[in-house]
Design an enzyme around this catalytic site. Structure first.
Site, PDB file in Angstrom:
ATOM      1  CB  ILE A   1      30.767  10.758 -28.137  1.00 28.91           C
ATOM      2  CG1 ILE A   1      31.085  10.401 -29.581  1.00 28.91           C
ATOM      3  CG2 ILE A   1      31.585  11.950 -27.689  1.00 28.91           C
ATOM      4  CD1 ILE A   1      30.561  11.446 -30.565  1.00 28.91           C
TER       5      ILE A   1
ATOM      6  CG  ASP B   1      25.119  16.268 -31.701  1.00 28.94           C
ATOM      7  OD1 ASP B   1      24.297  15.812 -30.875  1.00 28.94           O
ATOM      8  OD2 ASP B   1      25.165  15.897 -32.887  1.00 28.94           O
TER       9      ASP B   1
ATOM     10  N   GLY C   1      34.287  13.413 -38.261  1.00 24.37           N
ATOM     11  CA  GLY C   1      32.939  13.431 -38.832  1.00 24.37           C
ATOM     12  C   GLY C   1      32.082  14.517 -38.200  1.00 24.37           C
ATOM     13  N   GLY C   2      30.758  14.333 -38.295  1.00 26.54           N
ATOM     14  CA  GLY C   2      29.823  15.342 -37.795  1.00 26.54           C
ATOM     15  C   GLY C   2      29.957  15.597 -36.299  1.00 26.54           C
TER      16      GLY C   2
ATOM     17  CE  LYS D   1      22.636  13.986 -35.530  1.00 30.63           C
ATOM     18  NZ  LYS D   1      23.720  13.886 -34.540  1.00 30.63           N
TER      19      LYS D   1
HETATM   20  N1  LIG Z   1      26.777  10.424 -27.349  1.00 32.95           N
HETATM   21  C1  LIG Z   1      26.097  11.174 -28.207  1.00 32.95           C
HETATM   22  O1  LIG Z   1      25.198  11.937 -27.858  1.00 32.95           O
HETATM   23  C2  LIG Z   1      26.465  11.117 -29.670  1.00 32.95           C
HETATM   24  C3  LIG Z   1      26.108  12.180 -30.528  1.00 32.95           C
HETATM   25  C4  LIG Z   1      26.473  12.115 -31.875  1.00 32.95           C
HETATM   26  C5  LIG Z   1      27.165  10.997 -32.357  1.00 32.95           C
HETATM   27  N2  LIG Z   1      27.472   9.984 -31.492  1.00 32.95           N
HETATM   28  C6  LIG Z   1      28.206   8.806 -31.972  1.00 32.95           C
HETATM   29  O2  LIG Z   1      29.425   9.258 -32.534  1.00 32.95           O
HETATM   30  C7  LIG Z   1      29.850   8.395 -33.587  1.00 32.95           C
HETATM   31  C8  LIG Z   1      30.211   9.222 -34.826  1.00 32.95           C
HETATM   32  O3  LIG Z   1      29.080   9.913 -35.289  1.00 32.95           O
HETATM   33  P1  LIG Z   1      29.193  10.967 -36.514  1.00 32.95           P
HETATM   34  O4  LIG Z   1      27.836  11.511 -36.705  1.00 32.95           O
HETATM   35  O5  LIG Z   1      30.340  11.875 -36.299  1.00 32.95           O
HETATM   36  O6  LIG Z   1      29.535   9.974 -37.735  1.00 32.95           O
HETATM   37  P2  LIG Z   1      30.322  10.334 -39.119  1.00 32.95           P
HETATM   38  O7  LIG Z   1      30.096  11.757 -39.489  1.00 32.95           O
HETATM   39  O8  LIG Z   1      29.925   9.255 -40.046  1.00 32.95           O
HETATM   40  O9  LIG Z   1      31.889  10.168 -38.743  1.00 32.95           O
HETATM   41  C9  LIG Z   1      32.394   8.896 -38.396  1.00 32.95           C
HETATM   42  C10 LIG Z   1      33.844   9.019 -37.952  1.00 32.95           C
HETATM   43  O10 LIG Z   1      34.289   7.731 -37.505  1.00 32.95           O
HETATM   44  C11 LIG Z   1      35.412   7.299 -38.299  1.00 32.95           C
HETATM   45  N3  LIG Z   1      35.336   5.839 -38.483  1.00 32.95           N
HETATM   46  C12 LIG Z   1      34.209   5.104 -38.602  1.00 32.95           C
HETATM   47  N4  LIG Z   1      34.529   3.799 -38.733  1.00 32.95           N
HETATM   48  C13 LIG Z   1      35.886   3.727 -38.702  1.00 32.95           C
HETATM   49  C14 LIG Z   1      36.815   2.647 -38.782  1.00 32.95           C
HETATM   50  N5  LIG Z   1      36.409   1.397 -38.937  1.00 32.95           N
HETATM   51  N6  LIG Z   1      38.128   2.929 -38.697  1.00 32.95           N
HETATM   52  C15 LIG Z   1      38.560   4.205 -38.541  1.00 32.95           C
HETATM   53  N7  LIG Z   1      37.726   5.265 -38.459  1.00 32.95           N
HETATM   54  C16 LIG Z   1      36.401   5.025 -38.540  1.00 32.95           C
HETATM   55  C17 LIG Z   1      35.306   8.084 -39.592  1.00 32.95           C
HETATM   56  O11 LIG Z   1      36.563   8.146 -40.200  1.00 32.95           O
HETATM   57  P3  LIG Z   1      36.690   8.527 -41.771  1.00 32.95           P
HETATM   58  O12 LIG Z   1      36.616  10.035 -41.829  1.00 32.95           O
HETATM   59  O13 LIG Z   1      38.023   8.000 -42.159  1.00 32.95           O
HETATM   60  O14 LIG Z   1      35.551   7.855 -42.473  1.00 32.95           O
HETATM   61  C18 LIG Z   1      34.813   9.442 -39.057  1.00 32.95           C
HETATM   62  O15 LIG Z   1      35.874  10.174 -38.489  1.00 32.95           O
HETATM   63  C19 LIG Z   1      28.673   7.408 -33.800  1.00 32.95           C
HETATM   64  O16 LIG Z   1      28.995   6.222 -33.134  1.00 32.95           O
HETATM   65  C20 LIG Z   1      27.505   8.098 -33.122  1.00 32.95           C
HETATM   66  O17 LIG Z   1      26.540   7.163 -32.633  1.00 32.95           O
HETATM   67  C21 LIG Z   1      27.154  10.031 -30.165  1.00 32.95           C
END
Ligand SMILES: NC(=O)c1ccc[n+]([C@@H]2O[C@H](COP(=O)([O-])OP(=O)(O)OC[C@H]3O[C@@H](n4cnc5c(N)ncnc54)[C@H](OP(=O)(O)O)[C@@H]3O)[C@@H](O)[C@H]2O)c1
Length: 279
Positions: A216, A101, A129-130, A65
């Site tokens: 989500i 999103d 995150g994103g 992205k």
């Molecule tokens: N439903 C939908 O349409 C949709 C759309 C987009 C994303 N999503 C889902 O949303 C989730 C996040 O996506 P993203 O793009 O935002 O990812 P990202 O930018 O990599 O951000 C991940 C987030 O999760 C936290 N995290 C991950 N593992 C962790 C752990 N073990 N303990 C504590 N915090 C943890 C990270 O914390 P840190 O900052 O400390 O690393 C960060 O805040 C994914 O599961 C994705 O599949 C769903």
């Protein structure tokens, strides 16, 4: 025949083809939507050449992205604010990018709870995150007054404060109960609770009875976090609605029809998620 696709690396897990091909069939459009595995080193070229390719547009998923944002010739305001593009389309020969999103999350919430009031309310977001950024931007656009953030890495909360201003505040263990007591909406935007990931362990007893709890994550459809909220009587929203609603604008941009998120489409994708979880 018109063609659109979703690019990612890996891409096998993507449900976007199921969603868009359902709509193409429903609206009788002679086109096809495919999955395309694109390696990180090839993303910039793939997007830059899109106008000359067989595709009229594409969705972009993990981990491309941010690279897609860099690669498009023109990004709209929302994509610029997030530094990330999930939908690419061609307008007057120019490769343009947007990010759906945040609007997907809001549309999903409105679809499930049409009377839910966001204006002047407080929300709590777990994650920075994103996806968190997209949802925070969309909530502020909807008039949410304050957003408390819980995140493992505190620096990312400070970055959000810098970007979005004084409505954003950090939630620590000491102020979490007070904030949860007064919040109208609590959203998990982390990958915690996803199949194969650790669960989200957050105490939520202090939430008010009408606070809406959203996750989500959609694999599984009902996370342990949502189960806990449901058990204590809070209304809940799963992540599948966001996935379906974020797809609407891309389809409209490429094929000229604003598609409907029907109960039949919801059941189709839910069935696919459940089938994959059993394997
Ligand atoms: N439903 C939908 O349409 C949709 C759309 C987009 C994303 N999503 C889902 O949303 C989730 C996040 O996506 P993203 O793009 O935002 O990812 P990202 O930018 O990599 O951000 C991940 C987030 O999760 C936290 N995290 C991950 N593992 C962790 C752990 N073990 N303990 C504590 N915090 C943890 C990270 O914390 P840190 O900052 O400390 O690393 C960060 O805040 C994914 O599961 C994705 O599949 C769903």
């Amino acid at each position: 025949m018109k063609k659109a696709c979703v690019i990612g690396w890996p891409i096998a897990h993507s449900r976007s083809p199921l969603i868009h091909n359902y709509w193409l069939k429903r609206y009788g459009i002679d086109a096809v939507y495919e999955k395309k595995a694109v390696e990180p080193k090839n993303v910039a070229l793939f997007i830059a050449n899109l106008a000359a390719s067989e595709f009229i547009g594409c969705n972009v998923t993990i981990p491309h992205k941010e690279a897609a944002f860099q690669a498009v010739s023109k990004a709209d305001e929302i994509a610029g604010r997030l530094g990330a593009v999930n939908t690419v389309y061609i307008k007057d020969g120019v490769v343009c990018g947007t990010n759906t999103d945040g609007e997907g999350f809001i549309a999903s919430l409105r679809h499930a709870y049409p009377a839910f009031e966001l204006k002047n309310k407080t929300a709590v977001i777990v994650g920075a995150g994103g996806a968190a950024k997209a949802i925070i931007g969309a909530l502020l656009d909807e008039g949410v007054a304050k957003i408390g953030i819980i995140n493992r890495t505190r620096e990312r909360i400070h970055e959000l404060q810098t970007q979005f201003g004084s409505g954003i505040y950090e939630i620590s263990e000491t102020n979490s109960n007070d904030t949860l007591k007064s919040c109208a909406l609590l959203v998990n935007t982390t990958s915690m609770g996803m199949e194969g990931q650790p669960p989200l362990e957050l105490e939520i007893q202090s939430l008010g009875p009408y606070a809406l709890v959203a996750d989500i994550v959609y694999t599984p459809l009902e996370t342990a976090f949502l189960k806990k909220a449901k058990r204590q009587g809070n209304p809940v929203l799963d992540g599948l609605g966001m996935l379906l609603h974020q797809a609407v604008r891309g389809f409209e941009l490429w094929f000229g029809v604003k598609p409907e998120v029907t109960a039949e489409l919801h059941a189709l994708i839910a069935g696919d998620v459940q089938k994959a979880n059993k394997q």
